[in-house]
Scaffold this active site. Sequence first.
Site, PDB file in Angstrom:
ATOM      1  N   LYS A  36       0.835  -1.208   0.000  1.00 28.37           N
ATOM      2  CA  LYS A  36       0.000   0.000   0.000  1.00 28.37           C
ATOM      3  C   LYS A  36       0.860   1.245   0.000  1.00 28.37           C
ATOM      4  O   LYS A  36       1.980   1.233   0.535  1.00 28.37           O
ATOM      5  CB  LYS A  36      -0.874   0.008   1.261  1.00 28.37           C
ATOM      6  CG  LYS A  36      -1.909  -1.075   1.273  1.00 28.37           C
ATOM      7  CD  LYS A  36      -2.709  -0.971   2.554  1.00 28.37           C
ATOM      8  CE  LYS A  36      -3.069  -2.326   3.076  1.00 28.37           C
ATOM      9  NZ  LYS A  36      -3.150  -2.443   4.492  1.00 28.37           N
ATOM     10  N   GLY A  38       2.465   4.510   1.194  1.00 33.55           N
ATOM     11  CA  GLY A  38       2.747   4.989   2.556  1.00 33.55           C
ATOM     12  C   GLY A  38       3.918   4.278   3.208  1.00 33.55           C
ATOM     13  O   GLY A  38       4.536   4.804   4.130  1.00 33.55           O
ATOM     14  N   CYS A  41       6.564   3.677   7.206  1.00 36.04           N
ATOM     15  CA  CYS A  41       6.171   4.794   8.079  1.00 36.04           C
ATOM     16  C   CYS A  41       4.669   4.751   8.373  1.00 36.04           C
ATOM     17  O   CYS A  41       4.256   4.767   9.529  1.00 36.04           O
ATOM     18  CB  CYS A  41       6.546   6.111   7.409  1.00 36.04           C
ATOM     19  SG  CYS A  41       5.805   7.546   8.188  1.00 36.04           S
ATOM     20  N   GLU A 196      20.357  -3.948  26.256  1.00 30.93           N
ATOM     21  CA  GLU A 196      21.133  -3.237  25.241  1.00 30.93           C
ATOM     22  C   GLU A 196      22.604  -3.635  25.369  1.00 30.93           C
ATOM     23  O   GLU A 196      23.165  -3.654  26.464  1.00 30.93           O
ATOM     24  CB  GLU A 196      20.942  -1.717  25.427  1.00 30.93           C
ATOM     25  CG  GLU A 196      21.933  -0.829  24.693  1.00 30.93           C
ATOM     26  CD  GLU A 196      21.960  -1.038  23.173  1.00 30.93           C
ATOM     27  OE1 GLU A 196      20.896  -1.038  22.548  1.00 30.93           O
ATOM     28  OE2 GLU A 196      23.081  -1.223  22.617  1.00 30.93           O
ATOM     29  N   GLY A 261      17.852  -2.975  14.967  1.00 31.51           N
ATOM     30  CA  GLY A 261      18.185  -2.163  13.808  1.00 31.51           C
ATOM     31  C   GLY A 261      17.405  -2.572  12.563  1.00 31.51           C
ATOM     32  O   GLY A 261      16.737  -3.611  12.549  1.00 31.51           O
ATOM     33  N   HIS A 432       5.251  32.711  28.822  1.00 33.76           N
ATOM     34  CA  HIS A 432       5.251  32.097  30.153  1.00 33.76           C
ATOM     35  C   HIS A 432       3.824  31.801  30.565  1.00 33.76           C
ATOM     36  O   HIS A 432       2.976  32.668  30.414  1.00 33.76           O
ATOM     37  CB  HIS A 432       5.903  33.054  31.153  1.00 33.76           C
ATOM     38  CG  HIS A 432       5.835  32.555  32.565  1.00 33.76           C
ATOM     39  ND1 HIS A 432       6.668  31.566  33.040  1.00 33.76           N
ATOM     40  CD2 HIS A 432       5.028  32.907  33.597  1.00 33.76           C
ATOM     41  CE1 HIS A 432       6.380  31.327  34.308  1.00 33.76           C
ATOM     42  NE2 HIS A 432       5.388  32.122  34.672  1.00 33.76           N
TER      43      HIS A 432
HETATM   44  P1  NAD Z   1      18.789   1.201  16.276  1.00 33.56           P
HETATM   45  O1  NAD Z   1      19.941   0.996  15.395  1.00 33.56           O
HETATM   46  O2  NAD Z   1      18.332   2.590  16.606  1.00 33.56           O
HETATM   47  O3  NAD Z   1      19.032   0.473  17.672  1.00 33.56           O
HETATM   48  C1  NAD Z   1      19.334  -0.896  17.771  1.00 33.56           C
HETATM   49  C2  NAD Z   1      20.031  -1.125  19.095  1.00 33.56           C
HETATM   50  O4  NAD Z   1      20.157  -2.526  19.295  1.00 33.56           O
HETATM   51  C3  NAD Z   1      21.436  -0.543  19.147  1.00 33.56           C
HETATM   52  O5  NAD Z   1      21.550   0.289  20.282  1.00 33.56           O
HETATM   53  C4  NAD Z   1      22.325  -1.786  19.257  1.00 33.56           C
HETATM   54  O6  NAD Z   1      23.479  -1.568  20.051  1.00 33.56           O
HETATM   55  C5  NAD Z   1      21.402  -2.789  19.921  1.00 33.56           C
HETATM   56  N1  NAD Z   1      21.756  -4.181  19.656  1.00 33.56           N
HETATM   57  C6  NAD Z   1      22.110  -4.732  18.465  1.00 33.56           C
HETATM   58  N2  NAD Z   1      22.330  -6.058  18.616  1.00 33.56           N
HETATM   59  C7  NAD Z   1      22.092  -6.352  19.925  1.00 33.56           C
HETATM   60  C8  NAD Z   1      22.131  -7.530  20.710  1.00 33.56           C
HETATM   61  N3  NAD Z   1      22.445  -8.710  20.156  1.00 33.56           N
HETATM   62  N4  NAD Z   1      21.849  -7.467  22.017  1.00 33.56           N
HETATM   63  C9  NAD Z   1      21.491  -6.280  22.585  1.00 33.56           C
HETATM   64  N5  NAD Z   1      21.449  -5.119  21.891  1.00 33.56           N
HETATM   65  C10 NAD Z   1      21.730  -5.155  20.576  1.00 33.56           C
HETATM   66  O7  NAD Z   1      17.599   0.378  15.610  1.00 33.56           O
HETATM   67  P2  NAD Z   1      16.054   0.302  15.908  1.00 33.56           P
HETATM   68  O8  NAD Z   1      15.728   0.789  17.278  1.00 33.56           O
HETATM   69  O9  NAD Z   1      15.682  -1.091  15.529  1.00 33.56           O
HETATM   70  O10 NAD Z   1      15.453   1.324  14.868  1.00 33.56           O
HETATM   71  C11 NAD Z   1      15.716   1.176  13.466  1.00 33.56           C
HETATM   72  C12 NAD Z   1      15.654   2.500  12.758  1.00 33.56           C
HETATM   73  O11 NAD Z   1      14.325   2.973  12.715  1.00 33.56           O
HETATM   74  C13 NAD Z   1      16.500   3.546  13.446  1.00 33.56           C
HETATM   75  O12 NAD Z   1      17.358   4.152  12.512  1.00 33.56           O
HETATM   76  C14 NAD Z   1      15.512   4.510  13.964  1.00 33.56           C
HETATM   77  O13 NAD Z   1      15.993   5.848  13.926  1.00 33.56           O
HETATM   78  C15 NAD Z   1      14.288   4.336  13.085  1.00 33.56           C
HETATM   79  N6  NAD Z   1      13.106   4.651  13.854  1.00 33.56           N
HETATM   80  C16 NAD Z   1      12.862   5.958  14.183  1.00 33.56           C
HETATM   81  C17 NAD Z   1      11.790   6.275  14.979  1.00 33.56           C
HETATM   82  C18 NAD Z   1      11.553   7.710  15.357  1.00 33.56           C
HETATM   83  O14 NAD Z   1      12.063   8.595  14.701  1.00 33.56           O
HETATM   84  N7  NAD Z   1      10.820   7.989  16.420  1.00 33.56           N
HETATM   85  C19 NAD Z   1      10.969   5.284  15.489  1.00 33.56           C
HETATM   86  C20 NAD Z   1      11.254   3.964  15.157  1.00 33.56           C
HETATM   87  C21 NAD Z   1      12.333   3.662  14.340  1.00 33.56           C
END
Ligand code: NAD
Length: 455
Positions: A36, A38, A41, A196, A261, A432
């Site tokens: 679809k 979009g 996102c 993490e 990621g 304010h």
């Molecule tokens: P990310 O890359 O932001 O974070 C993944 C995290 O997982 C990292 O900190 C990494 O160190 C950790 N990690 C990796 N392997 C691991 C393991 N085996 N054990 C423990 N930790 C581990 O990825 P994400 O959170 O999946 O997001 C993906 C993308 O989507 C990002 O680029 C993000 O900016 C984007 N996104 C943005 C928004 C927003 O703008 N609000 C919301 C959702 C997603």
Amino acid sequence: MNGTDLVILGGGPGGYACAFRAAQLGLSVVLVERDKLGGTCLHRGCIPTKALLHTAEVADTAREGVRIGVKSSLAGIDLGAVGAYKDSVVDRLRQGLRSLADAHRITFVKGTGALVAPGTVEVDGRRCAGRHVVLATGSYARSLPGVDPGGPVVTSDQALALTSVPDRVIVLGGGVIGVEFTSLWRSFGAEVTIVEALPGLLATEDTYAAKQLARAFRRRGIKVKTKARVATVDRTAPDGVSVTLESGDVLSADLLLIAVGRAPNTVGHGYEESGVALDRGFVVTDDRLRTSLPGVRAVGDLVSGPQLAHRGFQHGIFVAEDIAGLDPSPVQDTAIPRVTYCTPEVASIGLTEHAATDAYGTVETVTYDLAGNGRSQILGASGGIKLIRAPHGAIVGVTMVGDRVGELIGEAQVILGTGATAKDLASLVHAHPTQNEALGEALLAMAGKPLHAHA
Ligand code: NAD
């Protein structure tokens, strides 16, 4: 389809923004999308997660009303009804996009496309030729090697479709997706542990944000485990799923979210086969988003850098204008705001202290605690603002933590964009009591005249 100016592969934020802008500029556009309009996102990312996070905020408000004298309580979360609300928001926006695409007279081709040569895309056996091709196929949620999603192991795609709130959740990955789902499920009443591998949550943000967020999460009863690596995952455990960390700790839960990621969608679409250079899976581009193949550009998550929908929009607009000969300025990653919609929110723009120190050798920083901000105290919000100033006087980084600070990032963006000094900016009058006043207070502090803060 001869005579088409642009064939765009992928109808997410990068692809449809490019299509709309190109059409506005009088170019003929074919937009190829297998699903679809979009993209991630609208259907599996920004919009559905923010709808769920809104319900989480309402649940917290119901739970906390009693603290400020409102006799309220939370009887529970009906995830079926929450899902219907989320889907209705997504559907309304999808229909809006579809009507915009029709109004722009964009030819929408439904199917899976592949690049077969410069200027040629094949969609389920049918050829679409254009003077230019724009690759906009986005990204997908990575998994852990050997741990495919299924049963109690989910990525954000499946997590959005849950029909009941799990009692206990392990979130693997403390990046943006991990912290947003952690926050959401905690507000819905689950016991949540976030794991993490790196020393802090939101590793790409300033450590100020990571520390504030970890403290706030712990206050909310969330277990935060950093510097924690996973050794094994056992999805056959009798009570759901169990995760053994390299430290030997064993965690168990009903659900494991893998949020480690997102990888670019560059395999299986004929890119490399047609001669588009890739680097660690990402499409290699120059600053005008041209790939190594003449006439082929790439936008959004395919291009290494922050994977954000609004970066995709800007890439799409840039490419359309560049093809139309308007000579637009290239998109700068450092000028892109970042907002993480957890409770408390994190919003930032520009450099972290670490990156600014690398770039300038030495920097000055100021932090302002929301404890001094009237509106934040009324709302029960905690957090703060950090400003980073380079030796030449300009502010080069802003990080904010607190309820709804994402709505304040626009002012920070203007501050960075103008290159104005704190001295100039300190004379800006902020209304304010607003939360936005906290940014004004941080500027006053940086100009050496703090008001509601200790010198
Ligand atoms: P990310 O890359 O932001 O974070 C993944 C995290 O997982 C990292 O900190 C990494 O160190 C950790 N990690 C990796 N392997 C691991 C393991 N085996 N054990 C423990 N930790 C581990 O990825 P994400 O959170 O999946 O997001 C993906 C993308 O989507 C990002 O680029 C993000 O900016 C984007 N996104 C943005 C928004 C927003 O703008 N609000 C919301 C959702 C997603």
